[in-house]
Design an enzyme around this catalytic site. Structure first.
Site, PDB file in Angstrom:
ATOM      1  CG  HIS A   1      10.812 -22.257 -48.194  1.00 22.80           C
ATOM      2  ND1 HIS A   1       9.751 -23.113 -48.121  1.00 22.80           N
ATOM      3  CD2 HIS A   1      10.724 -21.642 -49.399  1.00 22.80           C
ATOM      4  CE1 HIS A   1       9.043 -23.029 -49.239  1.00 22.80           C
ATOM      5  NE2 HIS A   1       9.614 -22.136 -50.036  1.00 22.80           N
TER       6      HIS A   1
ATOM      7  CG  ASP B   1      16.012 -25.832 -47.395  1.00 23.18           C
ATOM      8  OD1 ASP B   1      16.301 -26.179 -48.569  1.00 23.18           O
ATOM      9  OD2 ASP B   1      15.041 -25.101 -47.127  1.00 23.18           O
TER      10      ASP B   1
ATOM     11  CD  GLN C   1      16.266 -20.824 -53.818  1.00 20.62           C
ATOM     12  OE1 GLN C   1      16.999 -20.539 -54.764  1.00 20.62           O
ATOM     13  NE2 GLN C   1      14.966 -20.988 -53.949  1.00 20.62           N
TER      14      GLN C   1
ATOM     15  CE  LYS D   1      13.223 -24.325 -54.944  1.00 21.55           C
ATOM     16  NZ  LYS D   1      12.187 -23.370 -55.359  1.00 21.55           N
TER      17      LYS D   1
ATOM     18  CB  CYS E   1       7.350 -19.938 -49.090  1.00 20.71           C
ATOM     19  SG  CYS E   1       6.065 -20.323 -50.272  1.00 20.71           S
TER      20      CYS E   1
END
Lengths: 161, 419
Positions: free
Chosen positions: B136, B213, B216, B239, B377
């Protein structure tokens, strides 16, 4: 307005069979317009004879709203003077932003089919991009964008001199 | 069921009572243009259950004051609730100690914190940082800023046509200049689940720290930072059914202690004179100023909610949704799924021949179906597949098989508009 009314047959038709799609052999002015948010990219080439738009063509990658807007725009401004074109640019932008009611007096004619975008804020720039790029080309600006300092939602449109 | 057709045509059985789950989410009762909302944009931001909304209301109505400051009742109560939220997050990711959980404004700030706190201290001219094509923008731009400032270099792990990282290429990028690895756990654009544990082990064998990261990943699968072994793990509350404006930086205590502060201000100091400031210990060293107290407590309630359902059940349900949606969309002529990794989570990116993703997005919205359209993104991913954008349906545990059917029908009817 329901978004369905945006995808009217006239818009779908211009998307399917865009008019004036391609390049000009001899152009006096051209500009590239970008919408960095969706990756749309549109090239507009003009052939100005004095104050008259003798020829105009466009090509690029874009959504249906943008392509149909470019197709109808090129059909309408071909043969017009640059000051007539600038009036249309201003009126189209005002309509897309909801500042001009299509029932008010204007020169847009069938371009009012795009009035529905004013209710779809994320799609306003799709419809405006061709006009914004035409304005840049008329003013010998070779590249423009729908974002940052060039954003047509905020930046003033200067009339071509 | 024996034939493939009957498997494709029938909806799988779900691991929990979906209707009672959906009843927890008041927003899912909304109608859009007269159609029931079909919310398939949870990868951008998920919805909030009543339990978390109630927790925010209870905090604001009965518990709010500034934390770590005063001796009065409310301040002590708010401080205890805030630290309790940290404790919940520590358990949620199985961190060794709660001081390894830093509250930030979200994944983006967590990455920026590591860039400033670790990168600017330990990465110098000629050093190399390994990223992947799947990152991202929030895991690209901070490292580019660092590389430009420090004279370091970014190396990028490529992917194959399915959207899977080329691990051989990753391993070949390592050399004596490699100083940091930062990798997305689950691709937000394609859904690919990356083999991060294997990548961390390889990096550690070369003495290189790794940031994962997890924006998600954390909403969709059980995360165990000790099992992964990563040095940093970052994710966002919004999220995961929590509020916006709150996220976590997990870091191993010894590395966090060696890092320099990111933001200066109150709470991150032990003492201040104009001659010298002594910084606070972790986690306060990295939490300057008044934090989003309500959001942190709401985040704690959100992970309680997810844990009560169980991440295993959530993953199983979303996997069933993804598989069913993949099968159904593959049956549509002219629709192509972008990203076909063997291991995927909750994200389905697709393009429709002859129809721009923005038109798909608007036409789906007419049926009440909310998807994301654009580059997500992740422009390097789009460039890799030579497309400007995709439409992306992303699934959460509160989505249903019927909603997948609505999505597929809406794509099909959008195609008819452009036929």
């Amino acid at each position: 307005m329901h978004s369905k009314s945006l995808y009217q047959e006239v818009i779908l038709d211009h998307n399917r069979k865009p008019r004036n799609y391609g390049t000009l052999e001899h152009s006096t002015h051209h500009a590239v317009g970008h919408n960095p948010l969706c990756g749309d990219r549109l090239v507009i080439a003009l052939n100005l004879d004095g104050q008259n738009i003798e020829g105009i063509a466009f090509h690029g990658e874009s959504c249906a709203i943008c392509k149909a807007s470019a197709s109808m725009m090129t059909s309408v401004v071909k043969g017009k003077t640059r000051s007539d074109a600038e009036i249309l640019i201003q009126e189209f932008r005002d309509m897309a932003l909801g500042k001009l009611d299509p029932s008010d007096e204007n020169h847009l004619g069938r371009l009012t089919v795009f009035a529905g975008v004013r209710n779809l804020p994320t799609r306003v720039k799709c419809a405006i991009l061709p006009w914004h790029t035409l304005h840049a080309a008329l003013n010998s600006i070779n590249s423009t964008s729908t974002e940052a300092a060039d954003d047509p939602m905020h930046a003033p449109v200067d009339r071509a001199s | 069921m024996t034939s493939l057709d009957s498997i494709v045509a029938s909806q799988p059985i779900l691991p929990f009572d979906i209707e009672s789950i959906r009843a927890d989410f008041p927003i899912l009762k909304l109608k859009v243009d007269g159609h029931p909302l079909v919310f398939l944009d949870s990868a951008a931001s998920s919805q909030m259950p009543q339990q978390v909304i109630d927790r925010l209301v209870r905090y604001q109505t009965t518990q709010h004051a500034n934390i770590h400051r005063a001796v009065h009742y409310l301040s002590e109560l708010a401080t205890a609730e805030f630290e309790q939220a940290r404790h919940k997050l520590q358990h949620f990711i199985n961190a060794r100690e709660d001081r390894e959980v830093i509250f930030t404004s979200g994944t983006t700030e967590s990455i920026n914190l590591v860039m400033h706190g670790y990168g600017r201290k330990f990465i110098g001219p000629g050093d190399e940082i390994i990223l992947t094509v799947l990152e991202h923008h929030s895991n690209i731009v901070p490292w580019q800023m660092l590389a430009e400032e420090r004279g370091a270099r970014i190396r990028v792990v490529p992917i194959n046509d399915a959207g899977e990282l080329l691990i051989d290429e990753y391993e070949n990028l390592f050399n004596e200049h490699t100083k940091f690895v930062s990798v997305i756990h689950v691709s937000n654009a394609l859904g690919s689940i990356n083999p991060v544990k294997q990548m961390i082990e390889f990096a550690h064998a070369h003495g290189v720290p790794v940031l994962i990261d997890g924006a998600q990943a954390a909403p969709h699968m059980k995360i165990d930072v000790q099992d992964l072994g990563c040095d940093f793990y970052v994710f966002s509350g919004h999220k995961m059914c929590g509020p916006t404006g709150i996220g976590v930086l997990y870091g191993k205590a010894d590395i966090l202690e060696r890092m320099q502060p990111f933001k200066g201000g109150g709470d991150m100091i032990l003492s201040v004179t104009f001659e010298k400031t002594i910084y606070n210990i972790i986690p306060q060293k990295f939490e300057a100023g008044t934090p989003p107290i309500a959001a942190a407590i709401g985040f704690g309630a959100a992970v309680d909610y997810l844990s009560a359902i169980s991440l295993e059940a959530i993953a199983a349900h979303e996997h069933a949704l993804l598989n069913y949606a993949t099968e159904q969309i593959r049956l549509l002529p002219g629709v192509h799924i972008v990203g076909n990794a063997a291991l995927k989570a909750a994200v389905l990116s697709f393009v429709v021949e002859g129809v721009h993703p923005h038109d798909i997005g608007t036409l789906l919205n007419q049926q009440g179906v909310a998807v994301r359209t654009g580059h997500h993104c992740a422009q390097p991913v789009m460039q890799r597949f030579r497309i400007p954008a995709t439409s992306r349906a992303s699934f959460a545990f509160y989505n249903t098989m019927d909603e997948v059917d609505t999505l597929v029908e809406a794509i099909s009817s959008a195609q008819k508009v452009f036929a």
